[in-house]
Design a protein around this motif. Sequence first.
Motif, short mmCIF file in Angstrom:
data_model
loop_
_atom_site.label_atom_id
_atom_site.label_comp_id
_atom_site.label_asym_id
_atom_site.label_seq_id
_atom_site.Cartn_x
_atom_site.Cartn_y
_atom_site.Cartn_z
N ILE A 13 0.82 -1.21 0.00
CA ILE A 13 0.00 0.00 0.00
C ILE A 13 0.85 1.26 0.00
O ILE A 13 0.40 2.33 -0.46
N PRO B 108 -4.78 8.52 -1.62
CA PRO B 108 -5.90 7.68 -2.05
C PRO B 108 -6.22 7.84 -3.53
O PRO B 108 -6.65 6.88 -4.18
N LEU C 229 -4.48 5.34 -5.64
CA LEU C 229 -5.08 4.01 -5.57
C LEU C 229 -6.35 3.97 -6.42
O LEU C 229 -6.61 2.97 -7.11
N CYS D 56 -12.31 3.09 -1.98
CA CYS D 56 -10.86 3.16 -2.19
C CYS D 56 -10.19 4.02 -1.13
O CYS D 56 -9.13 3.66 -0.59
N ASN D 57 -10.79 5.17 -0.85
CA ASN D 57 -10.23 6.06 0.18
C ASN D 57 -10.19 5.38 1.54
O ASN D 57 -9.22 5.52 2.29
N HIS E 169 -7.46 2.70 1.59
CA HIS E 169 -6.15 3.34 1.70
C HIS E 169 -5.88 3.76 3.14
O HIS E 169 -4.78 3.49 3.68
#
Length: 348
Positions: A247, A253, A256, A331-332, A335
Amino acid sequence: MRKFVESYDHLEVGMEATGHYWLSLYTFLLDKKMKIYVLNPIQTDGWRKGTEIRKRKTDIIDSVLIADLIRYGNFLETTLASEDILSLRNLSRFRNYLTQSSSDLKRKAISVLDQVFPEYETIFSNIFGKTSKEILLHFSSASDFEGITSNQLSEALEQFRMKRFAESKIQKLSSLAKQSFGIKYALDSFTIQLKMIIEQLNFIESQIDHLESEIESILGRINSPIVTIPGIGPINAAIILGEIGDINRFSTPAKLVAYAGLDATVSQSGDYISTSNKMSKRGSPHLRTAIFNAAFIASNTDPVFKAYYLKKRAEGKHHFVALNATARKMCNTIHAVLIHNKNYELKN
């Protein structure tokens, strides 16, 4: 290589992470203690478009482009995942292949069954349930059910798990078979297919169960907080972790989101700015699908994600546009949870 350099100490090697070919060479060079840069093909393609006027592509030209990108370009190196993470990616991708194979077989089974005994599906809510598959292994056409004897029924029931349930279903099927309009022409060729399809389905499903057990074992060793996020169960967690890798490769974010291909394309020229940009769909399709699935589940079960989805719908967004926005929010969240290595907490 020894013909050109006396030692590997100052030698740097660049390669694209294309398909499965690069990994064997990577591990070989790594064993030689060489400095290796693994590049995403999207980066080299972008470098090609910026430096190549003519449309040329050969192995030699690609090698020169990769070398130039390492020497002069601003590139992001692909980090090789840990062994457990790489195992999750391999197993989850293979599981996806098996589930697709299972779906193909089911469609083929339905096609055959519609020809030999079209009334069969009216008796079962799921014709691929355990009892239904057990029955189809013994009786594959309307003619088989119509002419079934008590001895044949008794012998078959001995091999069934739910004997009374199976007997009830077989009796109903036997009554339907007498009025069935299933084909009788070249019947044996169809029944052989159907039995073999069911056998393959059983085998593939047992393999999927084995894979899922191994995936859960690896997730237990990793002990990642990602499983605390709504909508992310063991399978989605394995796919997401396996596709993301480290990660720390994603400083924000937004990076990603872009890697998952959930970002919007940009179209601008002069005073013109497009207002209907589509999802880029670049990056990993496996990651994008898993995050979409997680977002869909969370939008129905988690108060925060549900409120966000409904807010987008209230703004007049189409279902899929709202879901895509929810996937970016997912996604945020992923992350944040992975970067800080902390469990997801529902904020009041």
